[in-house]
Scaffold this motif. Structure first.
Motif, PDB file in Angstrom:
ATOM      1  N   VAL A  74       0.789  -1.166  -0.038  1.00 18.24           N
ATOM      2  CA  VAL A  74      -0.205  -0.089   0.235  1.00 18.24           C
ATOM      3  C   VAL A  74       0.639   1.525  -0.381  1.00 18.24           C
ATOM      4  O   VAL A  74       0.256   2.677  -1.051  1.00 18.24           O
ATOM      5  CB  VAL A  74      -0.590   0.087   1.008  1.00 18.24           C
ATOM      6  N   GLN A  75       1.600   0.957   1.035  1.00 17.46           N
ATOM      7  CA  GLN A  75       2.458   2.032   0.455  1.00 17.46           C
ATOM      8  C   GLN A  75       3.176   2.432  -0.717  1.00 17.46           C
ATOM      9  O   GLN A  75       3.877   3.905  -1.123  1.00 17.46           O
ATOM     10  CB  GLN A  75       3.677   2.024   1.718  1.00 17.46           C
ATOM     11  N   ALA A  76       3.934   1.559  -0.913  1.00 20.87           N
ATOM     12  CA  ALA A  76       4.952   2.189  -2.193  1.00 20.87           C
ATOM     13  C   ALA A  76       3.595   2.694  -3.058  1.00 20.87           C
ATOM     14  O   ALA A  76       4.321   2.945  -4.018  1.00 20.87           O
ATOM     15  CB  ALA A  76       5.220   0.795  -2.976  1.00 20.87           C
ATOM     16  N   LEU A  77       2.101   1.608  -3.382  1.00 27.20           N
ATOM     17  CA  LEU A  77       1.693   1.909  -4.564  1.00 27.20           C
ATOM     18  C   LEU A  77       0.877   3.643  -4.494  1.00 27.20           C
ATOM     19  O   LEU A  77       0.665   3.767  -4.553  1.00 27.20           O
ATOM     20  CB  LEU A  77       0.216   1.235  -4.555  1.00 27.20           C
ATOM     21  N   SER A  78       0.590   3.850  -2.781  1.00 29.93           N
ATOM     22  CA  SER A  78       0.384   5.332  -2.625  1.00 29.93           C
ATOM     23  C   SER A  78       0.893   6.363  -3.089  1.00 29.93           C
ATOM     24  O   SER A  78       0.331   7.859  -3.489  1.00 29.93           O
ATOM     25  CB  SER A  78       0.261   5.454  -1.178  1.00 29.93           C
ATOM     26  N   LYS A  79       2.549   6.061  -3.849  1.00 26.51           N
ATOM     27  CA  LYS A  79       3.058   7.027  -4.555  1.00 26.51           C
ATOM     28  C   LYS A  79       2.698   7.270  -6.062  1.00 26.51           C
ATOM     29  O   LYS A  79       3.064   8.470  -7.039  1.00 26.51           O
ATOM     30  CB  LYS A  79       4.666   7.130  -4.645  1.00 26.51           C
ATOM     31  N   ASP A  80       1.753   6.473  -6.512  1.00 24.94           N
ATOM     32  CA  ASP A  80       1.555   6.658  -8.098  1.00 24.94           C
ATOM     33  C   ASP A  80       0.044   7.631  -8.159  1.00 24.94           C
ATOM     34  O   ASP A  80      -1.128   6.883  -7.365  1.00 24.94           O
ATOM     35  CB  ASP A  80       0.943   4.817  -8.415  1.00 24.94           C
ATOM     36  N   ALA A  81       0.045   8.487  -8.786  1.00 21.49           N
ATOM     37  CA  ALA A  81      -1.605   9.239  -8.447  1.00 21.49           C
ATOM     38  C   ALA A  81      -2.415   9.065  -9.506  1.00 21.49           C
ATOM     39  O   ALA A  81      -3.694   9.754  -9.364  1.00 21.49           O
ATOM     40  CB  ALA A  81      -1.430  11.110  -9.061  1.00 21.49           C
ATOM     41  N   GLY A  82      -2.304   7.530  -9.697  1.00 24.64           N
ATOM     42  CA  GLY A  82      -3.517   7.873 -10.904  1.00 24.64           C
ATOM     43  C   GLY A  82      -4.112   5.904 -10.071  1.00 24.64           C
ATOM     44  O   GLY A  82      -5.199   5.862 -10.701  1.00 24.64           O
ATOM     45  N   LEU A  83      -3.631   5.766  -9.326  1.00 21.37           N
ATOM     46  CA  LEU A  83      -4.290   4.831  -8.453  1.00 21.37           C
ATOM     47  C   LEU A  83      -4.932   5.089  -6.994  1.00 21.37           C
ATOM     48  O   LEU A  83      -5.002   6.302  -6.320  1.00 21.37           O
ATOM     49  CB  LEU A  83      -2.798   3.754  -8.151  1.00 21.37           C
ATOM     50  N   GLU A  84      -6.143   3.482  -7.494  1.00 15.21           N
ATOM     51  CA  GLU A  84      -6.883   4.095  -5.705  1.00 15.21           C
ATOM     52  C   GLU A  84      -7.253   2.462  -4.979  1.00 15.21           C
ATOM     53  O   GLU A  84      -7.397   2.490  -5.729  1.00 15.21           O
ATOM     54  CB  GLU A  84      -8.889   4.178  -6.123  1.00 15.21           C
ATOM     55  N   ILE A  85      -5.940   3.122  -4.006  1.00 20.62           N
ATOM     56  CA  ILE A  85      -6.207   1.635  -3.149  1.00 20.62           C
ATOM     57  C   ILE A  85      -7.084   1.871  -2.691  1.00 20.62           C
ATOM     58  O   ILE A  85      -6.987   2.464  -0.894  1.00 20.62           O
ATOM     59  CB  ILE A  85      -4.617   1.776  -2.695  1.00 20.62           C
ATOM     60  N   LEU A  86      -7.465   0.864  -1.589  1.00 24.42           N
ATOM     61  CA  LEU A  86      -7.948   0.080  -1.133  1.00 24.42           C
ATOM     62  C   LEU A  86      -7.741  -0.844   0.506  1.00 24.42           C
ATOM     63  O   LEU A  86      -7.047  -1.842  -0.163  1.00 24.42           O
ATOM     64  CB  LEU A  86      -9.810  -0.985  -1.262  1.00 24.42           C
ATOM     65  N   VAL A  87      -7.490  -0.635   0.965  1.00 24.72           N
ATOM     66  CA  VAL A  87      -6.393  -1.103   2.869  1.00 24.72           C
ATOM     67  C   VAL A  87      -8.159  -1.991   2.481  1.00 24.72           C
ATOM     68  O   VAL A  87      -8.569  -1.280   3.730  1.00 24.72           O
ATOM     69  CB  VAL A  87      -6.307  -0.009   3.161  1.00 24.72           C
ATOM     70  N   ALA A  88      -8.262  -3.702   2.607  1.00 23.07           N
ATOM     71  CA  ALA A  88      -9.105  -4.026   3.682  1.00 23.07           C
ATOM     72  C   ALA A  88      -8.385  -5.467   3.753  1.00 23.07           C
ATOM     73  O   ALA A  88      -7.608  -5.691   4.538  1.00 23.07           O
ATOM     74  CB  ALA A  88      -9.486  -5.008   2.136  1.00 23.07           C
ATOM     75  N   GLY A  89      -9.798  -5.472   4.884  1.00 21.95           N
ATOM     76  CA  GLY A  89      -9.084  -6.751   6.130  1.00 21.95           C
ATOM     77  C   GLY A  89     -10.531  -6.758   6.965  1.00 21.95           C
ATOM     78  O   GLY A  89     -11.568  -5.772   7.149  1.00 21.95           O
ATOM     79  N   ARG A  90     -10.050  -7.033   7.806  1.00 21.63           N
ATOM     80  CA  ARG A  90     -11.373  -7.711   8.908  1.00 21.63           C
ATOM     81  C   ARG A  90     -11.355  -6.625  10.208  1.00 21.63           C
ATOM     82  O   ARG A  90     -11.692  -6.302  10.360  1.00 21.63           O
ATOM     83  CB  ARG A  90     -11.363  -8.679   9.903  1.00 21.63           C
ATOM     84  N   ASP A  91     -10.709  -6.041  10.416  1.00 17.38           N
ATOM     85  CA  ASP A  91     -10.147  -4.543  11.120  1.00 17.38           C
ATOM     86  C   ASP A  91      -9.940  -3.411  10.120  1.00 17.38           C
ATOM     87  O   ASP A  91      -8.833  -2.869   9.898  1.00 17.38           O
ATOM     88  CB  ASP A  91      -8.939  -5.231  11.967  1.00 17.38           C
ATOM     89  N   VAL A  92     -11.156  -3.007  10.768  1.00 20.97           N
ATOM     90  CA  VAL A  92     -11.051  -1.350   9.824  1.00 20.97           C
ATOM     91  C   VAL A  92     -10.721  -0.227  10.995  1.00 20.97           C
ATOM     92  O   VAL A  92      -9.790   0.644   9.681  1.00 20.97           O
ATOM     93  CB  VAL A  92     -13.458  -0.904   9.495  1.00 20.97           C
TER      94      VAL A  92
ATOM     95  N   ALA B 199      -7.965   2.082   8.521  1.00 19.55           N
ATOM     96  CA  ALA B 199      -8.085   3.465   8.476  1.00 19.55           C
ATOM     97  C   ALA B 199      -6.875   4.703   8.991  1.00 19.55           C
ATOM     98  O   ALA B 199      -6.588   5.125   8.378  1.00 19.55           O
ATOM     99  CB  ALA B 199      -9.070   3.550   9.426  1.00 19.55           C
ATOM    100  N   ALA B 200      -6.198   4.006   9.755  1.00 17.07           N
ATOM    101  CA  ALA B 200      -5.133   4.336  10.384  1.00 17.07           C
ATOM    102  C   ALA B 200      -3.644   4.152   9.652  1.00 17.07           C
ATOM    103  O   ALA B 200      -3.554   5.546   9.265  1.00 17.07           O
ATOM    104  CB  ALA B 200      -4.774   3.377  11.540  1.00 17.07           C
ATOM    105  N   LEU B 201      -3.514   3.409   8.999  1.00 14.90           N
ATOM    106  CA  LEU B 201      -2.708   3.540   7.315  1.00 14.90           C
ATOM    107  C   LEU B 201      -3.027   3.870   6.724  1.00 14.90           C
ATOM    108  O   LEU B 201      -2.185   4.950   6.124  1.00 14.90           O
ATOM    109  CB  LEU B 201      -2.829   2.240   6.656  1.00 14.90           C
TER     110      LEU B 201
END
Length: 371
Positions: free
Chosen positions: A21-39, A43-45
């Motif tokens: 997620v941290q690496a891909l967050s540098k790409d302006a053309g992306l929307e990244i969904l941080v998914a898991g059971r602990d929202v 949300a913190a990330l």
């Protein structure tokens, strides 16, 4: 207005997921969904990356409960599956991606899981999905190293390689469960041109690394052992080893593996949580440096014996970034032009080059040594 490509990272706040997620967050053309059971963790990330060029959002998602419907509602372009251990998992996540017609990448290191992903090939081609398994150190990086050196060999007959982790960058629980799951259990590897049985976390040996000194390592089961005899048909010997930095821990795991081999314990996997919790007690004996090595042997183009050695030495705790790199490279490639990779289901071999990989780690404290 350009529409952002949506990348869903399952286990996005976990040991490997957060690095992706941290690496891909540098790409302006992306929307990244941080998914898991602990929202809350998701949300913190996402909040820590609120100023990143990409749009990063938390997403409550349980891969074991209503996943196909949830996936359809989110409608991602690419799904990155980091929720191990993959040993013993089925292909429910990949099949849900095929049904939706989106692309899928995982970081699996389970031998059968990766080697048999091709059983989904016809379904994937029909729906136009790219299903890629093993986009991690094994087999993606290991195949890339071999492919880079292969033109120098008239006959590549032996590869001896492995990974030694840093004490101060402990594995996540899922990784530990995967590794301990086959401790003391039999698996096959190629020796003298014939498949021989060896046992997980046994075959204790010493390996000297540049800068790191000597570390203990043991035999481990990886997808390469199933894939490489076919991909590189001149091979007669394949030895893959792994180890932890502190010798006392490595010897303890080696001894515990015998309890499984002789039948006193069914598996060491139930001990994973306790062993991960105890790991930091050994930090004064270790460092933040890890290493990867590969020794390739055979005959050169001139028919004379040839040996090549390749090392990656990671410092400052950067070792855990290395398994995530192939998935990051492929996610970016699919987001930019998914036609660059044909539809179908395949292990992650031959999809990235060593040059691709080394370019992607140029901002890490990782030294490349060739000998």
């Amino acid at each position: 207005m350009t529409t952002r490509k949506i990348i869903l990272v399952l286990g996005g706040y976990g040991n490997f997921g957060q690095r992706i997620v941290q690496a891909l967050s540098k790409d302006a053309g992306l929307e990244i969904l941080v998914a898991g059971r602990d929202v809350a963790k998701a949300a913190a990330l996402a909040d820590s990356l609120r100023d990143a060029p990409a749009e990063v959002k938390p997403c409550l998602l349980d891969i074991t409960d209503g996943f196909p419907a949830a996936l359809a509602a989110l409608s991602p372009h690419v799904v990155i599956h980091t929720c191990g251990p993959f040993q013993g998992q089925g292909y429910d996540i990949a099949r849900a991606c095929i049904a939706l017609g989106c692309d899928y990448i995982d970081l699996a290191d389970g031998r059968d899981f990766v080697a048999q992903i091709g059983t989904l090939d016809t379904e994937a081609k029909t729906r136009g999905s790219r299903i890629i398994s093993g986009a991690s150190s094994v087999p993606a990086l290991t195949a890339a190293v071999i492919d880079d050196y292969l033109p120098q060999f008239g006959a590549l007959t032996s590869i001896d390689y492995g990974i030694s982790t840093a004490q101060k960058t402990p594995p996540g629980l899922a990784t530990a469960e995967g590794l301990l799951g086959y401790a003391g259990k039999p698996f096959s590897t190629l020796k003298d041109g014939i498949l021989h049985t060896v046992y997980g976390w046994q075959g204790l040996t010493r390996r000297r690394f540049p800068q790191l000194g000597t570390r203990l390592m043991t035999s481990c089961d990886v997808p390469d052992l199933a894939l490489f005899p076919t991909r590189y048909p001149q091979l007669r010997d394949i030895h893959f080893r792994a180890g932890v930095e502190v010798a006392a821990q490595q010897v303890s795991l080696w001894l515990l593996s015998f309890l499984v081999r002789i039948g006193i314990l069914r598996s060491l996997r139930p001990l994973a949580k306790k062993l991960v919790a105890l790991g930091p007690l050994f930090n004064p004996l270790g460092s933040d440096r890890s290493g990867f090595y590969m020794q390739l042997s055979g005959l050169g183009r001139n028919g004379q014996p040839l040996e090549k050695n390749f090392y990656l030495i990671a410092r400052q705790g950067h070792g855990p970034h290395l398994p995530t790199v192939p998935a990051i490279i492929l996610a970016r490639r699919l987001a930019a032009d998914r036609a660059a990779i044909p539809a179908g289901a395949q292990p992650c071999v031959g999809l990235i080059t060593l040059a691709d990989y080394l370019a992607a780690i140029s901002d890490l404290d990782v030294e490349v040594i060739r000998a």
